[in-house]
Write a protein that holds these residues in place. Structure first.
Motif, PDB file in Angstrom:
ATOM      1  N   GLU A 148       0.827  -1.215   0.000  1.00 47.29           N
ATOM      2  CA  GLU A 148       0.000   0.000   0.000  1.00 47.29           C
ATOM      3  C   GLU A 148       0.862   1.267   0.000  1.00 47.29           C
ATOM      4  OE1 GLU A 148      -3.345   2.374  -0.015  1.00 47.29           O
ATOM      5  OE2 GLU A 148      -3.226   0.184  -0.289  1.00 47.29           O
ATOM      6  N   LYS A 149       2.118   1.160   0.448  1.00 45.96           N
ATOM      7  CA  LYS A 149       3.007   2.323   0.476  1.00 45.96           C
ATOM      8  C   LYS A 149       3.223   2.905  -0.923  1.00 45.96           C
ATOM      9  CE  LYS A 149       5.453   3.572   3.573  1.00 45.96           C
ATOM     10  NZ  LYS A 149       6.496   2.886   4.355  1.00 45.96           N
ATOM     11  N   PHE A 150       2.987   2.109  -1.969  1.00 44.34           N
ATOM     12  CA  PHE A 150       3.140   2.642  -3.323  1.00 44.34           C
ATOM     13  C   PHE A 150       2.153   3.776  -3.589  1.00 44.34           C
ATOM     14  CE2 PHE A 150       5.641  -1.152  -4.376  1.00 44.34           C
ATOM     15  CZ  PHE A 150       6.638  -0.567  -5.136  1.00 44.34           C
ATOM     16  N   ASN A 151       0.956   3.698  -3.008  1.00 43.34           N
ATOM     17  CA  ASN A 151       0.010   4.801  -3.150  1.00 43.34           C
ATOM     18  C   ASN A 151       0.561   6.077  -2.525  1.00 43.34           C
ATOM     19  OD1 ASN A 151      -2.065   3.554  -4.597  1.00 43.34           O
ATOM     20  ND2 ASN A 151      -3.007   2.721  -2.746  1.00 43.34           N
ATOM     21  N   THR A 152       1.234   5.929  -1.364  1.00 47.55           N
ATOM     22  CA  THR A 152       1.825   7.085  -0.700  1.00 47.55           C
ATOM     23  C   THR A 152       2.944   7.687  -1.549  1.00 47.55           C
ATOM     24  OG1 THR A 152       1.331   6.121   1.465  1.00 47.55           O
ATOM     25  CG2 THR A 152       2.997   7.854   1.400  1.00 47.55           C
ATOM     26  N   LEU A 153       3.798   6.837  -2.104  1.00 48.09           N
ATOM     27  CA  LEU A 153       4.884   7.331  -2.955  1.00 48.09           C
ATOM     28  C   LEU A 153       4.331   8.035  -4.188  1.00 48.09           C
ATOM     29  CD1 LEU A 153       7.399   4.324  -2.822  1.00 48.09           C
ATOM     30  CD2 LEU A 153       7.568   6.505  -1.615  1.00 48.09           C
ATOM     31  N   TYR A 154       3.264   7.493  -4.747  1.00 52.57           N
ATOM     32  CA  TYR A 154       2.657   8.103  -5.935  1.00 52.57           C
ATOM     33  C   TYR A 154       2.096   9.481  -5.589  1.00 52.57           C
ATOM     34  CZ  TYR A 154       0.071   8.131 -10.378  1.00 52.57           C
ATOM     35  OH  TYR A 154      -0.415   8.440 -11.634  1.00 52.57           O
ATOM     36  N   ASP A 155       1.467   9.598  -4.438  1.00 52.50           N
ATOM     37  CA  ASP A 155       0.957  10.895  -3.990  1.00 52.50           C
ATOM     38  C   ASP A 155       2.103  11.890  -3.790  1.00 52.50           C
ATOM     39  OD1 ASP A 155      -1.659  10.032  -4.045  1.00 52.50           O
ATOM     40  OD2 ASP A 155      -1.746   9.569  -1.893  1.00 52.50           O
ATOM     41  N   GLU A 156       3.237  11.410  -3.270  1.00 56.04           N
ATOM     42  CA  GLU A 156       4.399  12.278  -3.084  1.00 56.04           C
ATOM     43  C   GLU A 156       4.936  12.762  -4.434  1.00 56.04           C
ATOM     44  OE1 GLU A 156       7.364  10.342  -0.760  1.00 56.04           O
ATOM     45  OE2 GLU A 156       6.041  10.039   0.971  1.00 56.04           O
ATOM     46  N   ALA A 157       4.940  11.876  -5.422  1.00 52.82           N
ATOM     47  CA  ALA A 157       5.400  12.268  -6.757  1.00 52.82           C
ATOM     48  C   ALA A 157       4.485  13.339  -7.351  1.00 52.82           C
ATOM     49  CB  ALA A 157       5.458  11.050  -7.669  1.00 52.82           C
ATOM     50  N   LYS A 158       3.185  13.172  -7.174  1.00 53.18           N
ATOM     51  CA  LYS A 158       2.243  14.181  -7.655  1.00 53.18           C
ATOM     52  C   LYS A 158       2.486  15.527  -6.985  1.00 53.18           C
ATOM     53  CE  LYS A 158      -1.550  10.866  -8.318  1.00 53.18           C
ATOM     54  NZ  LYS A 158      -2.935  10.531  -7.909  1.00 53.18           N
ATOM     55  N   GLU A 159       2.686  15.491  -5.679  1.00 48.16           N
ATOM     56  CA  GLU A 159       2.888  16.729  -4.929  1.00 48.16           C
ATOM     57  C   GLU A 159       4.167  17.436  -5.377  1.00 48.16           C
ATOM     58  OE1 GLU A 159       3.131  18.289  -0.271  1.00 48.16           O
ATOM     59  OE2 GLU A 159       2.784  16.165  -0.720  1.00 48.16           O
ATOM     60  N   LYS A 160       5.234  16.672  -5.595  1.00 49.00           N
ATOM     61  CA  LYS A 160       6.473  17.268  -6.084  1.00 49.00           C
ATOM     62  C   LYS A 160       6.262  17.932  -7.443  1.00 49.00           C
ATOM     63  CE  LYS A 160      10.357  14.905  -3.910  1.00 49.00           C
ATOM     64  NZ  LYS A 160      11.636  14.201  -4.175  1.00 49.00           N
ATOM     65  N   TYR A 161       5.525  17.267  -8.299  1.00 47.66           N
ATOM     66  CA  TYR A 161       5.278  17.807  -9.629  1.00 47.66           C
ATOM     67  C   TYR A 161       4.474  19.101  -9.554  1.00 47.66           C
ATOM     68  CZ  TYR A 161       3.672  18.128 -14.458  1.00 47.66           C
ATOM     69  OH  TYR A 161       3.393  18.574 -15.738  1.00 47.66           O
ATOM     70  N   ILE A 162       3.425  19.089  -8.751  1.00 53.03           N
ATOM     71  CA  ILE A 162       2.581  20.277  -8.591  1.00 53.03           C
ATOM     72  C   ILE A 162       3.378  21.444  -8.041  1.00 53.03           C
ATOM     73  CG2 ILE A 162       0.630  21.234  -7.291  1.00 53.03           C
ATOM     74  CD1 ILE A 162      -0.676  18.442  -7.498  1.00 53.03           C
ATOM     75  N   ASN A 163       4.299  21.149  -7.110  1.00 50.01           N
ATOM     76  CA  ASN A 163       5.107  22.196  -6.478  1.00 50.01           C
ATOM     77  C   ASN A 163       6.341  22.575  -7.286  1.00 50.01           C
ATOM     78  OD1 ASN A 163       3.332  22.264  -4.302  1.00 50.01           O
ATOM     79  ND2 ASN A 163       4.524  20.767  -3.113  1.00 50.01           N
ATOM     80  N   GLY A 164       6.514  21.969  -8.450  1.00 50.84           N
ATOM     81  CA  GLY A 164       7.661  22.283  -9.291  1.00 50.84           C
ATOM     82  C   GLY A 164       8.974  21.758  -8.757  1.00 50.84           C
ATOM     83  N   GLU A 165       8.922  20.707  -7.926  1.00 49.81           N
ATOM     84  CA  GLU A 165      10.142  20.149  -7.335  1.00 49.81           C
ATOM     85  C   GLU A 165      10.704  19.044  -8.233  1.00 49.81           C
ATOM     86  OE1 GLU A 165       9.591  19.020  -3.214  1.00 49.81           O
ATOM     87  OE2 GLU A 165       7.976  20.486  -3.021  1.00 49.81           O
ATOM     88  N   HIS A 166      10.960  19.395  -9.477  1.00 50.52           N
ATOM     89  CA  HIS A 166      11.503  18.400 -10.397  1.00 50.52           C
ATOM     90  C   HIS A 166      12.993  18.634 -10.610  1.00 50.52           C
ATOM     91  CE1 HIS A 166      10.048  21.807 -12.948  1.00 50.52           C
ATOM     92  NE2 HIS A 166      11.272  21.679 -13.423  1.00 50.52           N
ATOM     93  N   LEU A 167      13.653  17.635 -11.157  1.00 48.75           N
ATOM     94  CA  LEU A 167      15.075  17.691 -11.451  1.00 48.75           C
ATOM     95  C   LEU A 167      15.263  17.780 -12.957  1.00 48.75           C
ATOM     96  CD1 LEU A 167      16.095  14.824  -9.018  1.00 48.75           C
ATOM     97  CD2 LEU A 167      16.303  17.281  -8.582  1.00 48.75           C
ATOM     98  N   ASN A 168      16.385  18.294 -13.381  1.00 50.79           N
ATOM     99  CA  ASN A 168      16.661  18.441 -14.801  1.00 50.79           C
ATOM    100  C   ASN A 168      17.624  17.362 -15.274  1.00 50.79           C
ATOM    101  OD1 ASN A 168      15.094  20.791 -15.337  1.00 50.79           O
ATOM    102  ND2 ASN A 168      16.640  21.998 -14.256  1.00 50.79           N
ATOM    103  N   GLY A 169      17.186  16.586 -16.266  1.00 50.56           N
ATOM    104  CA  GLY A 169      18.056  15.623 -16.909  1.00 50.56           C
ATOM    105  C   GLY A 169      18.725  16.253 -18.125  1.00 50.56           C
ATOM    106  N   LYS A 170      19.357  15.438 -18.918  1.00 51.52           N
ATOM    107  CA  LYS A 170      20.061  15.938 -20.092  1.00 51.52           C
ATOM    108  C   LYS A 170      19.089  16.509 -21.115  1.00 51.52           C
ATOM    109  CE  LYS A 170      23.276  14.527 -23.739  1.00 51.52           C
ATOM    110  NZ  LYS A 170      24.060  13.398 -24.323  1.00 51.52           N
ATOM    111  N   ASP A 171      18.027  15.755 -21.396  1.00 48.06           N
ATOM    112  CA  ASP A 171      17.079  16.179 -22.423  1.00 48.06           C
ATOM    113  C   ASP A 171      15.665  16.355 -21.885  1.00 48.06           C
ATOM    114  OD1 ASP A 171      19.018  16.060 -24.509  1.00 48.06           O
ATOM    115  OD2 ASP A 171      18.818  13.876 -24.487  1.00 48.06           O
ATOM    116  N   ASP A 172      15.471  16.129 -20.596  1.00 44.57           N
ATOM    117  CA  ASP A 172      14.122  16.196 -20.061  1.00 44.57           C
ATOM    118  C   ASP A 172      14.153  16.577 -18.591  1.00 44.57           C
ATOM    119  OD1 ASP A 172      15.189  13.897 -18.959  1.00 44.57           O
ATOM    120  OD2 ASP A 172      13.819  12.518 -19.963  1.00 44.57           O
ATOM    121  N   LYS A 173      12.992  16.606 -17.976  1.00 40.99           N
ATOM    122  CA  LYS A 173      12.859  16.851 -16.551  1.00 40.99           C
ATOM    123  C   LYS A 173      12.251  15.612 -15.917  1.00 40.99           C
ATOM    124  CE  LYS A 173      11.983  21.758 -17.414  1.00 40.99           C
ATOM    125  NZ  LYS A 173      11.013  22.873 -17.266  1.00 40.99           N
TER     126      LYS A 173
END
Length: 218
Positions: A148-173
């Motif tokens: 069930e922790k996967f649901n929590t991790l998925y929610d965290e990923a959504k929150e990071k995206y909404i808050n603009g907390e992404h990282l920059n790769g070579k050709d993408d984010k």
């Protein structure tokens, strides 16, 4: 996300580190010969297919086995929901390491969603998420908590995206969240969403030692 590349390269790195560190002894494990692996490993795939059916997920299956030199064997399957959304599983059995180490039997499982839109990448239906949750609970010792922790991790990923907390790769984010017990060995769970323009690629991954507590019947 080339075909099989991410799984096999990740497994190779983990197995090397595991053989060197061996911080944790594999629990609930009786499958100590290749003959037993050939007999019992199909039961894991049976369970994966049961949970796909239980969650009303239609799929097409590809299955292969690969022996790497005289010591290791991979049992690999892909379950295609669509061409761009599929589950990929590799069970690794090392029957030479079993003499020296007990932590040598590993599952690598992933939900992979390629070429998605923003909306689809961050709104994967719960019945699709249930597959990796059920597989975690059936195949692993859950040292990081239940699947069930996967649901929590998925929610965290959504929150990071909404808050603009992404990282920059070579050709993408990308947005990345993960949970692990040790830095260099399993268990490990993670969610990665890579995006460029309007194209999103998602990997929800599980890497852990197998338990046979749910399949051993001798």
């Amino acid at each position: 996300m080339k075909k099989r590349t991410w799984m096999l390269s990740l497994l190779s790195s983990v197995l090397l580190l595991t053989s060197c560190t061996n911080k944790w002894v594999q629990q609930d494990w009786h499958i100590n010969t290749l003959e037993l692996a050939d007999e019992y490993f199909p039961k894991y795939f049976d369970e994966i297919e049961k949970t796909l059916q239980k969650n009303d997920v239609m799929y097409k299956k590809e299955y292969t086995e690969k022996v790497d030199d005289q010591y290791t064997k991979f049992y690999m399957a892909k379950y295609y929901v669509t061409e761009s959304l599929f589950y990929e599983v590799t069970l690794f059995y090392d029957y030479s390491f079993n003499y020296r180490f007990t932590s040598s039997t590993i599952i690598l499982f992933g939900l992979i969603y390629k070429l998605a839109t923003e909306e689809k990448a961050f709104n994967i239906p719960q019945n699709y998420m249930n597959i990796i949750i059920d597989v975690t609970d059936f195949c692993c010792n859950n040292l990081l908590g239940t699947g069930e922790k996967f649901n929590t991790l998925y929610d965290e990923a959504k929150e990071k995206y909404i808050n603009g907390e992404h990282l920059n790769g070579k050709d993408d984010k990308y947005v990345f969240v993960d949970e692990k017990m040790w830095e260099e060995t399993p268990p490990h769970r993670w969610i990665e969403v890579r995006f460029k323009d309007n194209e999103y690629n998602v990997v929800i991954g599980l890497l852990d030692y197998l338990t046979d507590v749910n399949i051993w019947d001798k």
